[in-house]
Design a protein around this motif. Structure first.
Motif, PDB file in Angstrom:
ATOM      1  N   LYS A  35       0.825  -1.208   0.000  1.00  0.00           N
ATOM      2  CA  LYS A  35       0.000   0.000   0.000  1.00  0.00           C
ATOM      3  C   LYS A  35       0.860   1.259   0.000  1.00  0.00           C
ATOM      4  O   LYS A  35       0.478   2.264  -0.593  1.00  0.00           O
ATOM      5  CB  LYS A  35      -0.922  -0.013   1.220  1.00  0.00           C
ATOM      6  N   HIS A  36       2.031   1.185   0.640  1.00  0.00           N
ATOM      7  CA  HIS A  36       2.896   2.353   0.745  1.00  0.00           C
ATOM      8  C   HIS A  36       4.133   2.257  -0.154  1.00  0.00           C
ATOM      9  O   HIS A  36       5.069   3.045  -0.022  1.00  0.00           O
ATOM     10  CB  HIS A  36       3.331   2.552   2.202  1.00  0.00           C
ATOM     11  N   ASN A  37       4.141   1.253  -1.047  1.00  0.00           N
ATOM     12  CA  ASN A  37       5.233   1.078  -2.003  1.00  0.00           C
ATOM     13  C   ASN A  37       6.584   0.838  -1.327  1.00  0.00           C
ATOM     14  O   ASN A  37       7.617   1.378  -1.737  1.00  0.00           O
ATOM     15  CB  ASN A  37       5.321   2.286  -2.943  1.00  0.00           C
ATOM     16  N   PHE A  38       6.576   0.011  -0.269  1.00  0.00           N
ATOM     17  CA  PHE A  38       7.795  -0.430   0.384  1.00  0.00           C
ATOM     18  C   PHE A  38       7.948  -1.938   0.191  1.00  0.00           C
ATOM     19  O   PHE A  38       6.955  -2.657   0.020  1.00  0.00           O
ATOM     20  CB  PHE A  38       7.762  -0.116   1.878  1.00  0.00           C
ATOM     21  N   PRO A  39       9.187  -2.447   0.227  1.00  0.00           N
ATOM     22  CA  PRO A  39       9.365  -3.900   0.152  1.00  0.00           C
ATOM     23  C   PRO A  39       8.833  -4.556   1.413  1.00  0.00           C
ATOM     24  O   PRO A  39       8.939  -3.994   2.508  1.00  0.00           O
ATOM     25  CB  PRO A  39      10.888  -4.067   0.029  1.00  0.00           C
TER      26      PRO A  39
END
Length: 302
Positions: A35-39
């Motif tokens: 959702k937050h574009n983190f791995p």
């Protein structure tokens, strides 16, 4: 699924829950990271299941799971929908987590009840301190922990990349042995005001612990250069030597090693030696907390 349709109960976790709990850990962390574009913290469901088995089978971890007893979850009726853990290997600090809820059951109050359960456990066990780390991008968890009494103490940077191969003059590193425990505990007490003896003993048995020496004196140690292990040193050079002890065949396990962001010299050294900032975490505490009097790297628990 409305709030009134969902009925859950809490019960102690069992080793038999490992597959279900691990699947939820993987899905919950992946969903919020995506959702937050983190791995994601866990690259595969098998790794998350391995973590679940490890903590559920360790008698010095307290575990609690939430079960859906309403039947509203279809095939998950009477199944596990969330879990939380408390690391009780220290006599002073209890480390919380991971707290995870099946994405289908989130935002219904289950996470709060799982947190309240472990906080009551820590209180009943007379732990002077309770601590956790949370992903800074996850604002809902930050708000939850703050409302339950946690205070923000430290920004923490997750660092990952090719292992640094620097030579730190005057420092040498070797595998830790049981005969090193007293010296390592003394260093941790000097830096933090308490030791982490239980974790240290576990890591020595697993063969992941190392000590750094300045001359013939132990000046720091690591339980392992991973997301789930901590390190302590009397100076930044001690931590640099430990970080540099990884070989080309090693990697910094999990999402990476954790560097206190306010330790500007160590943080900059990691960046200048090729490590990348993966994400920011927040160290939060309840109860006893001493401002560290030396260099350290926390684990994801504290």
């Amino acid at each position: 699924m409305t709030q009134t349709e969902y009925i859950f109960r809490l019960r102690p976790g069992k080793v038999e829950d490992a597959d279900k709990v691990g699947k939820i850990i993987f899905e919950a962390f992946s969903a919020i990271a995506d959702k937050h574009n983190f791995p994601p913290d866990f690259p595969s469901v098998d790794i998350a299941k391995g973590l679940a088995f490890s903590v559920l089978s360790n008698p010095r971890f307290y575990s609690v799971v939430a079960e859906d007893t309403s039947g509203s979850g279809g095939e998950d009726k009477d199944g596990v929908v969330g879990s939380n853990f408390l690391d009780e290997r220290s006599n002073i600090v209890a480390g919380v987590g991971p707290l995870t809820i099946d994405p289908k059951y989130q935002n219904k109050g289950t996470g709060r009840q799982l947190m309240i359960n472990v906080l009551e456990r820590a209180k009943n066990k007379n732990f002077p301190a309770i601590r956790l780390l949370q992903a800074s991008y996850h604002s809902r968890s930050l708000a939850l922990y703050a409302t339950l009494g946690f205070e923000v103490r430290e920004p923490i940077s997750t660092m990952q990349g090719k292992p640094i191969q620097d030579i730190i003059r005057g420092r040498s590193v070797r595998t830790a042995t049981e005969s090193d425990i007293e010296s390592c505990n003394a260093i941790c007490k000097a830096v933090h005001g308490h030791d982490r003896n239980g974790e240290l003993q576990d890591s020595i048995k697993q063969g992941s612990a190392k000590v750094v020496l300045h001359g013939d004196k132990i000046t720091g140690y690591t339980c392992g250069l991973t997301f789930f292990n901590h390190s302590v040193g009397l100076s930044n050079d001690d931590l640099k030597a430990l970080i540099s002890s990884a070989t080309d065949d090693d990697s910094y396990g999990g999402p990476g090693i954790l560097i206190p962001t306010r330790n500007t010299q160590l943080f900059r050294w990691c960046l200048n030696n090729g490590l990348k900032l993966v994400q920011q975490l927040t160290l939060m505490t309840i109860g006893l907390y001493n401002e560290p009097a030396g260099s350290y790297m926390p684990s994801i628990l504290y």
